[in-house]
Design a protein around this motif. Sequence first.
Motif, PDB file in Angstrom:
ATOM      1  N   TYR A  97      26.166  41.387  65.851  1.00 50.39           N
ATOM      2  CA  TYR A  97      27.357  40.540  65.909  1.00 50.39           C
ATOM      3  C   TYR A  97      27.524  40.029  67.333  1.00 50.39           C
ATOM      4  O   TYR A  97      26.771  40.399  68.250  1.00 50.39           O
ATOM      5  CB  TYR A  97      28.614  41.275  65.427  1.00 50.39           C
ATOM      6  N   ILE A  98      28.518  39.176  67.545  1.00 49.26           N
ATOM      7  CA  ILE A  98      28.804  38.614  68.873  1.00 49.26           C
ATOM      8  C   ILE A  98      29.579  39.650  69.681  1.00 49.26           C
ATOM      9  O   ILE A  98      30.602  40.181  69.211  1.00 49.26           O
ATOM     10  CB  ILE A  98      29.637  37.319  68.745  1.00 49.26           C
ATOM     11  N   SER A  99      29.107  39.930  70.884  1.00 46.73           N
ATOM     12  CA  SER A  99      29.819  40.913  71.702  1.00 46.73           C
ATOM     13  C   SER A  99      30.629  40.285  72.823  1.00 46.73           C
ATOM     14  O   SER A  99      31.583  40.885  73.314  1.00 46.73           O
ATOM     15  CB  SER A  99      28.834  41.917  72.315  1.00 46.73           C
ATOM     16  N   ARG A 100      30.259  39.065  73.245  1.00 46.84           N
ATOM     17  CA  ARG A 100      30.987  38.473  74.373  1.00 46.84           C
ATOM     18  C   ARG A 100      30.805  36.966  74.376  1.00 46.84           C
ATOM     19  O   ARG A 100      29.714  36.457  74.138  1.00 46.84           O
ATOM     20  CB  ARG A 100      30.472  39.050  75.698  1.00 46.84           C
ATOM     21  N   VAL A 101      31.907  36.259  74.642  1.00 49.06           N
ATOM     22  CA  VAL A 101      31.871  34.815  74.863  1.00 49.06           C
ATOM     23  C   VAL A 101      32.507  34.562  76.224  1.00 49.06           C
ATOM     24  O   VAL A 101      33.592  35.081  76.516  1.00 49.06           O
ATOM     25  CB  VAL A 101      32.629  34.047  73.765  1.00 49.06           C
ATOM     26  N   GLU A 102      31.836  33.766  77.051  1.00 48.78           N
ATOM     27  CA  GLU A 102      32.325  33.492  78.412  1.00 48.78           C
ATOM     28  C   GLU A 102      32.315  31.988  78.661  1.00 48.78           C
ATOM     29  O   GLU A 102      31.335  31.308  78.382  1.00 48.78           O
ATOM     30  CB  GLU A 102      31.453  34.189  79.447  1.00 48.78           C
ATOM     31  N   ILE A 103      33.421  31.464  79.171  1.00 49.29           N
ATOM     32  CA  ILE A 103      33.510  30.065  79.585  1.00 49.29           C
ATOM     33  C   ILE A 103      34.035  30.018  81.012  1.00 49.29           C
ATOM     34  O   ILE A 103      35.129  30.524  81.290  1.00 49.29           O
ATOM     35  CB  ILE A 103      34.426  29.235  78.665  1.00 49.29           C
ATOM     36  N   ASP A 104      33.264  29.434  81.894  1.00 51.97           N
ATOM     37  CA  ASP A 104      33.674  29.217  83.283  1.00 51.97           C
ATOM     38  C   ASP A 104      34.221  30.488  83.923  1.00 51.97           C
ATOM     39  O   ASP A 104      35.233  30.488  84.634  1.00 51.97           O
ATOM     40  CB  ASP A 104      34.713  28.100  83.367  1.00 51.97           C
ATOM     41  N   GLY A 105      33.539  31.617  83.655  1.00 57.56           N
ATOM     42  CA  GLY A 105      33.897  32.871  84.296  1.00 57.56           C
ATOM     43  C   GLY A 105      34.937  33.706  83.590  1.00 57.56           C
ATOM     44  O   GLY A 105      35.193  34.846  83.993  1.00 57.56           O
ATOM     45  N   VAL A 106      35.562  33.185  82.534  1.00 51.55           N
ATOM     46  CA  VAL A 106      36.548  33.947  81.771  1.00 51.55           C
ATOM     47  C   VAL A 106      35.864  34.519  80.532  1.00 51.55           C
ATOM     48  O   VAL A 106      35.224  33.789  79.769  1.00 51.55           O
ATOM     49  CB  VAL A 106      37.741  33.071  81.366  1.00 51.55           C
ATOM     50  N   ILE A 107      36.006  35.828  80.334  1.00 48.15           N
ATOM     51  CA  ILE A 107      35.237  36.554  79.323  1.00 48.15           C
ATOM     52  C   ILE A 107      36.137  37.073  78.212  1.00 48.15           C
ATOM     53  O   ILE A 107      37.221  37.609  78.471  1.00 48.15           O
ATOM     54  CB  ILE A 107      34.499  37.750  79.968  1.00 48.15           C
ATOM     55  N   ASN A 108      35.690  36.913  76.978  1.00 45.12           N
ATOM     56  CA  ASN A 108      36.289  37.597  75.836  1.00 45.12           C
ATOM     57  C   ASN A 108      35.263  38.593  75.308  1.00 45.12           C
ATOM     58  O   ASN A 108      34.269  38.212  74.684  1.00 45.12           O
ATOM     59  CB  ASN A 108      36.685  36.613  74.734  1.00 45.12           C
ATOM     60  N   ASP A 109      35.482  39.864  75.587  1.00 42.77           N
ATOM     61  CA  ASP A 109      34.547  40.931  75.238  1.00 42.77           C
ATOM     62  C   ASP A 109      35.050  41.639  73.985  1.00 42.77           C
ATOM     63  O   ASP A 109      36.124  42.239  73.985  1.00 42.77           O
ATOM     64  CB  ASP A 109      34.446  41.924  76.400  1.00 42.77           C
ATOM     65  N   THR A 110      34.277  41.553  72.912  1.00 43.83           N
ATOM     66  CA  THR A 110      34.687  42.131  71.629  1.00 43.83           C
ATOM     67  C   THR A 110      33.690  43.160  71.111  1.00 43.83           C
ATOM     68  O   THR A 110      33.709  43.495  69.925  1.00 43.83           O
ATOM     69  CB  THR A 110      34.861  41.017  70.583  1.00 43.83           C
ATOM     70  N   GLU A 111      32.840  43.672  71.992  1.00 40.36           N
ATOM     71  CA  GLU A 111      31.791  44.595  71.542  1.00 40.36           C
ATOM     72  C   GLU A 111      32.371  45.800  70.811  1.00 40.36           C
ATOM     73  O   GLU A 111      31.820  46.260  69.813  1.00 40.36           O
ATOM     74  CB  GLU A 111      30.956  45.053  72.736  1.00 40.36           C
ATOM     75  N   SER A 112      33.486  46.325  71.304  1.00 40.20           N
ATOM     76  CA  SER A 112      34.047  47.548  70.717  1.00 40.20           C
ATOM     77  C   SER A 112      35.103  47.280  69.654  1.00 40.20           C
ATOM     78  O   SER A 112      35.641  48.232  69.074  1.00 40.20           O
ATOM     79  CB  SER A 112      34.651  48.414  71.826  1.00 40.20           C
ATOM     80  N   SER A 113      35.419  46.004  69.390  1.00 41.76           N
ATOM     81  CA  SER A 113      36.529  45.723  68.473  1.00 41.76           C
ATOM     82  C   SER A 113      36.150  44.895  67.260  1.00 41.76           C
ATOM     83  O   SER A 113      36.975  44.726  66.353  1.00 41.76           O
ATOM     84  CB  SER A 113      37.655  45.008  69.231  1.00 41.76           C
ATOM     85  N   THR A 114      34.941  44.349  67.193  1.00 42.62           N
ATOM     86  CA  THR A 114      34.559  43.516  66.050  1.00 42.62           C
ATOM     87  C   THR A 114      34.515  44.353  64.781  1.00 42.62           C
ATOM     88  O   THR A 114      33.890  45.411  64.746  1.00 42.62           O
ATOM     89  CB  THR A 114      33.191  42.856  66.297  1.00 42.62           C
ATOM     90  N   SER A 115      35.166  43.871  63.734  1.00 50.93           N
ATOM     91  CA  SER A 115      35.254  44.653  62.499  1.00 50.93           C
ATOM     92  C   SER A 115      34.804  43.885  61.263  1.00 50.93           C
ATOM     93  O   SER A 115      34.749  44.454  60.173  1.00 50.93           O
ATOM     94  CB  SER A 115      36.688  45.150  62.290  1.00 50.93           C
TER      95      SER A 115
END
Length: 324
Positions: A97-115
């Motif tokens: 699954y997708i663990s992280r999306v980053e745009i211009d240095g801002v990160i959304n990290d979902t590795e531990s929360s994707t369900s």
Amino acid sequence: MNATNIVSSSVTLNWSTTAGATFDLRYREVGSGTWIVINDIDTTTYDLTGLNPETDYEYEVRSLCGTNSSVYSTTDNFSTAVVSYCNAQGNNISDEYISRVEIDGVINDTESSTSSGYSNFKGMSIFNSMALNSSNHNISVTKFWTGTNYNEAVSVWIDFDQDGIFSAAEKILESGSSTIQTVSNPNFSIPVDAKTGDTVMRVIMKYYGNPTGQIQNDPCETFTYGEVEDYTVNIFDETLSVNTQDLESIAVYPNPFKDTIDIKIPSGMTNNDISYNVNNVLSRSIASNNVQLNDNTIRILNNVQSGTYFLGIQDQNTNQSVVK
């Protein structure tokens, strides 16, 4: 007069016939002081495009016969529809699954929360706003495997014209199937004709078998292995007042967070006096402070527990405020 074929960004306007006449049509958003005028229409129907979604409009028509014109008709109204998007999802995330999306240095990290194979972040303000006709934006997507590294394709679209369709021209990242963990596009652009305001970005990571290099081109697909994530991104016109835009482009991350919250402030507000207040859903303040910015990041260290919070920020220099 009547309005038909109403969708989020277009409508068909119809009126009755006057023999031998052409017509002038004028329309505007309700509350605006300026009409948009379309002259010399030679039919009794006209398709308006490029409208804003979920917006109330009014319009009037007059006829012209030679050099003579009638007065404009009484005003009629219509409202554009909500933008709706096609469904897409992965049905199984047991392997990837997708663990992280980053745009211009801002990160959304979902590795531990994707369900599940679909994650909806449209209700959150995660990434910095981006200006019309700007370039050198960087996006990266990181894949996560629970065991074996499989070939995954990644594609990302932004609905720049806010019509509810992710077209091929709106794809900002295309990476063929591979086991490369993080894929990126270091130089995507915001078109000069993009609509301003909030719109949707869709991220898809899909498993493909051999051969490698296969491309995910369908933004509306339900597939077996992988994940889809939807985000809201904001596009603004930087020719407007900087103060008008700065507070709206504040980003809060990581999301989800653990213990700490970072608030990224636009560079145009550096050296300003900023006050912030974080409330929980019971309106209880869990953190507040007044700070003078020396850089563009405020870090809240408060052993913040996971949950839903409201962040209020005020620029003391301009007296502008925003709640996220």
